[in-house]
Design an enzyme around this catalytic site. Structure first.
Site, PDB file in Angstrom:
ATOM      1  N   CYS A 112      33.179 -55.504  15.105  1.00  0.00           N
ATOM      2  CA  CYS A 112      34.486 -55.345  14.446  1.00  0.00           C
ATOM      3  C   CYS A 112      35.191 -56.683  14.213  1.00  0.00           C
ATOM      4  CB  CYS A 112      35.378 -54.423  15.253  1.00  0.00           C
ATOM      5  SG  CYS A 112      34.686 -52.764  15.407  1.00  0.00           S
ATOM      6  N   HIS A 245      42.759 -55.590  12.951  1.00  0.00           N
ATOM      7  CA  HIS A 245      41.620 -54.666  12.900  1.00  0.00           C
ATOM      8  C   HIS A 245      42.163 -53.261  13.138  1.00  0.00           C
ATOM      9  CE1 HIS A 245      37.972 -52.621  13.563  1.00  0.00           C
ATOM     10  NE2 HIS A 245      38.092 -52.545  14.884  1.00  0.00           N
ATOM     11  N   ASN A 275      38.423 -46.539  11.522  1.00  0.00           N
ATOM     12  CA  ASN A 275      37.878 -47.840  11.923  1.00  0.00           C
ATOM     13  C   ASN A 275      36.635 -48.148  11.076  1.00  0.00           C
ATOM     14  OD1 ASN A 275      36.707 -50.027  13.201  1.00  0.00           O
ATOM     15  ND2 ASN A 275      37.008 -49.229  15.270  1.00  0.00           N
TER      16      ASN A 275
HETATM   17  O1  UT7 Z   1      36.666 -51.241  17.026  1.00  0.00           O
HETATM   18  C1  UT7 Z   1      36.327 -51.655  18.312  1.00  0.00           C
HETATM   19  C2  UT7 Z   1      37.399 -51.371  19.227  1.00  0.00           C
HETATM   20  N1  UT7 Z   1      37.509 -49.965  19.483  1.00  0.00           N
HETATM   21  C3  UT7 Z   1      38.616 -49.549  20.002  1.00  0.00           C
HETATM   22  O2  UT7 Z   1      39.486 -50.333  20.145  1.00  0.00           O
HETATM   23  C4  UT7 Z   1      38.750 -48.116  20.436  1.00  0.00           C
HETATM   24  C5  UT7 Z   1      39.571 -48.109  21.670  1.00  0.00           C
HETATM   25  N2  UT7 Z   1      39.758 -46.825  22.290  1.00  0.00           N
HETATM   26  C6  UT7 Z   1      40.504 -45.824  21.743  1.00  0.00           C
HETATM   27  O3  UT7 Z   1      40.962 -45.914  20.630  1.00  0.00           O
HETATM   28  C7  UT7 Z   1      40.821 -44.623  22.625  1.00  0.00           C
HETATM   29  O4  UT7 Z   1      40.430 -44.897  23.942  1.00  0.00           O
HETATM   30  C8  UT7 Z   1      40.153 -43.322  22.139  1.00  0.00           C
HETATM   31  C9  UT7 Z   1      40.828 -42.833  20.887  1.00  0.00           C
HETATM   32  C10 UT7 Z   1      38.677 -43.549  21.928  1.00  0.00           C
HETATM   33  C11 UT7 Z   1      40.322 -42.221  23.196  1.00  0.00           C
HETATM   34  O5  UT7 Z   1      41.683 -42.046  23.520  1.00  0.00           O
HETATM   35  P1  UT7 Z   1      42.157 -41.980  25.052  1.00  0.00           P
HETATM   36  O6  UT7 Z   1      43.573 -41.688  25.035  1.00  0.00           O
HETATM   37  O7  UT7 Z   1      41.721 -43.269  25.692  1.00  0.00           O
HETATM   38  O8  UT7 Z   1      41.374 -40.739  25.591  1.00  0.00           O
HETATM   39  P2  UT7 Z   1      40.269 -40.627  26.751  1.00  0.00           P
HETATM   40  O9  UT7 Z   1      38.997 -41.267  26.333  1.00  0.00           O
HETATM   41  O10 UT7 Z   1      40.872 -41.095  28.053  1.00  0.00           O
HETATM   42  O11 UT7 Z   1      40.091 -39.054  26.799  1.00  0.00           O
HETATM   43  C12 UT7 Z   1      41.174 -38.180  27.095  1.00  0.00           C
HETATM   44  C13 UT7 Z   1      40.703 -36.754  26.905  1.00  0.00           C
HETATM   45  C14 UT7 Z   1      39.370 -36.460  27.594  1.00  0.00           C
HETATM   46  O12 UT7 Z   1      39.452 -35.175  28.135  1.00  0.00           O
HETATM   47  P3  UT7 Z   1      39.697 -34.952  29.719  1.00  0.00           P
HETATM   48  O13 UT7 Z   1      38.549 -35.638  30.401  1.00  0.00           O
HETATM   49  O14 UT7 Z   1      41.016 -35.595  30.000  1.00  0.00           O
HETATM   50  O15 UT7 Z   1      39.685 -33.465  29.854  1.00  0.00           O
HETATM   51  C15 UT7 Z   1      38.388 -36.456  26.462  1.00  0.00           C
HETATM   52  O16 UT7 Z   1      37.266 -35.639  26.728  1.00  0.00           O
HETATM   53  O17 UT7 Z   1      40.485 -36.471  25.513  1.00  0.00           O
HETATM   54  C16 UT7 Z   1      39.196 -35.897  25.316  1.00  0.00           C
HETATM   55  N3  UT7 Z   1      38.701 -36.243  24.006  1.00  0.00           N
HETATM   56  C17 UT7 Z   1      38.915 -35.505  22.907  1.00  0.00           C
HETATM   57  N4  UT7 Z   1      39.563 -34.352  22.715  1.00  0.00           N
HETATM   58  C18 UT7 Z   1      39.613 -33.858  21.464  1.00  0.00           C
HETATM   59  C19 UT7 Z   1      38.006 -37.364  23.650  1.00  0.00           C
HETATM   60  N5  UT7 Z   1      37.748 -37.338  22.331  1.00  0.00           N
HETATM   61  C20 UT7 Z   1      38.295 -36.207  21.833  1.00  0.00           C
HETATM   62  C21 UT7 Z   1      38.386 -35.640  20.559  1.00  0.00           C
HETATM   63  N6  UT7 Z   1      39.055 -34.468  20.421  1.00  0.00           N
HETATM   64  N7  UT7 Z   1      37.848 -36.223  19.477  1.00  0.00           N
END
Ligand code: UT7
Length: 318
Positions: A112, A245, A275
């Site tokens: 990225c 980004h 992204n």
């Molecule tokens: O380009 C390179 C750089 N990339 C980035 O910068 C990405 C950085 N990360 C992010 O943008 C975020 O961490 C995400 C959008 C990927 C995830 O958001 P989060 O607030 O960090 O969520 P999490 O990974 O801590 O997950 C929270 C909950 C989980 O459920 P439980 O374990 O709390 O029951 C996940 O299973 O959200 C769940 N979850 C979803 N639910 C519905 C994860 N993906 C999804 C989804 N739909 N698509």
């Protein structure tokens, strides 16, 4: 000698995939995706449409904007992690599509952060006389390396391309003022693709520990922007526009808060494009140039963070 941006252009594939369509494929919802990422939709390349096709369209748009043709160029650099083939480079494929058989072309791979790394390299080459007029393209088809059953990653990415034409100019205040790139290979397991020619003889799928990447991204982006501004002798408060980004609106908001940026100063296209990895910065910059926000003479900071980890910033007077 300064590297001055003469033209900018972009290209997005026709097919738009809304969050609702995503919710038909994996267990997710429009509400979750919007709330946690700010993404509403993403563009997806058509079957038979490759990264070089996207990059070629963006290149033509940037050349038209610069009022130049491929004859005027002596260098093409393509930032991509989704090349058409393992080799030859996507840059040489685009060179051929442009009908250009002089000069040189090569790819840069910094995920990225690829467009920021590309800006760093182009700036160094143009200032040192290594090239006179360069085309820098960020082009990706991340839809091809997604695990479409992993809701934690497949909802986040899209396809697209952006490009700039950069020229070496003497005695000017415009152009790229400073670039600063960083990397730290210890964190590679947090964001990687689990395949490759040497290790698995496959292309592989993107894997990410999203919430850990998120924390590193906010900290490292804020620091690299402060460092880049300081090294250039510029105050953050004097910068007109920030073109980040486009990974997650919450990352953009957290960085803006840390650096006390003014509302509306941060260009965001994450809702429309999601992204697009190395294409996201030129896609966002092109949007803000074409709608009249970024004007000639404005001070602009670009930044990115990605797999590796790699990250960096570039300060320019447009
Ligand atoms: O380009 C390179 C750089 N990339 C980035 O910068 C990405 C950085 N990360 C992010 O943008 C975020 O961490 C995400 C959008 C990927 C995830 O958001 P989060 O607030 O960090 O969520 P999490 O990974 O801590 O997950 C929270 C909950 C989980 O459920 P439980 O374990 O709390 O029951 C996940 O299973 O959200 C769940 N979850 C979803 N639910 C519905 C994860 N993906 C999804 C989804 N739909 N698509």
């Amino acid at each position: 000698m300064r590297a001055v941006i003469r033209g900018i252009g972009s290209y997005l594939p026709e097919h738009i995939m809304h969050n609702a369509e995503m919710a038909e494929r994996v267990e997710t919802s429009d509400e979750w995706i919007r709330e946690r990422t700010g993404i509403h939709q993403r563009h997806i390349a058509a079957e038979g449409q490759f990264t070089s096709d996207l990059g070629f369209e963006a290149a033509k748009a940037a050349l038209a904007d610069a009022d130049m043709t491929a004859d005027d160029l002596d260098l093409i650099i393509v930032a991509t992690s989704t090349p058409d083939l393992t080799f030859p480079s996507t840059a040489t494929i685009i060179q051929e599509k442009l009908g250009m058989n002089h000069g040189a072309a090569f790819d840069i791979q910094a995920v990225c952060s690829g467009f920021i790394y590309g800006t760093h390299v182009v700036n160094a080459l143009l200032r040192s006389g290594g090239a006179k007029r360069a085309l820098l393209i960020g082009a990706e088809t991340f839809s091809r390396i997604l695990d479409w059953e992993d809701r934690g990653t497949c909802v986040l990415f899209g396809d697209g391309a952006g490009a700039i034409v950069v020229e070496a100019v003497e005695d000017t205040k415009d152009g790229i003022l400073h670039t600063f790139i960083r990397s730290d290979g210890r964190h590679r397991d947090m964001l990687y693709v689990d395949g490759g020619p040497s290790r698995t003889q496959t292309v592989g799928h993107l894997r990410m520990l999203g919430n850990q990447v998120f924390k590193h991204a906010v900290t490292d982006i804020s620091q690299v922007m402060r460092d880049c501004a300081e090294q250039a002798g510029v105050e953050i408060a004097d910068i007109d526009w920030f073109v980040p980004h486009q990974a997650n609106q919450r990352i953009l908001n957290a960085v803006a808060k840390k650096l006390k940026l003014r509302p509306g100063q941060v260009v965001s296209t994450v809702a429309q494009h999601a992204n697009t990895s190395a294409a996201s910065v030129p896609l966002a910059m092109n949007a803000a140039v074409k709608d009249g926000r970024i004007k000639r003479g404005d001070l602009v900071m670009l930044e990115a963070f990605g797999g590796g980890f790699t990250w960096g910033a570039a300060l320019l007077r447009y």
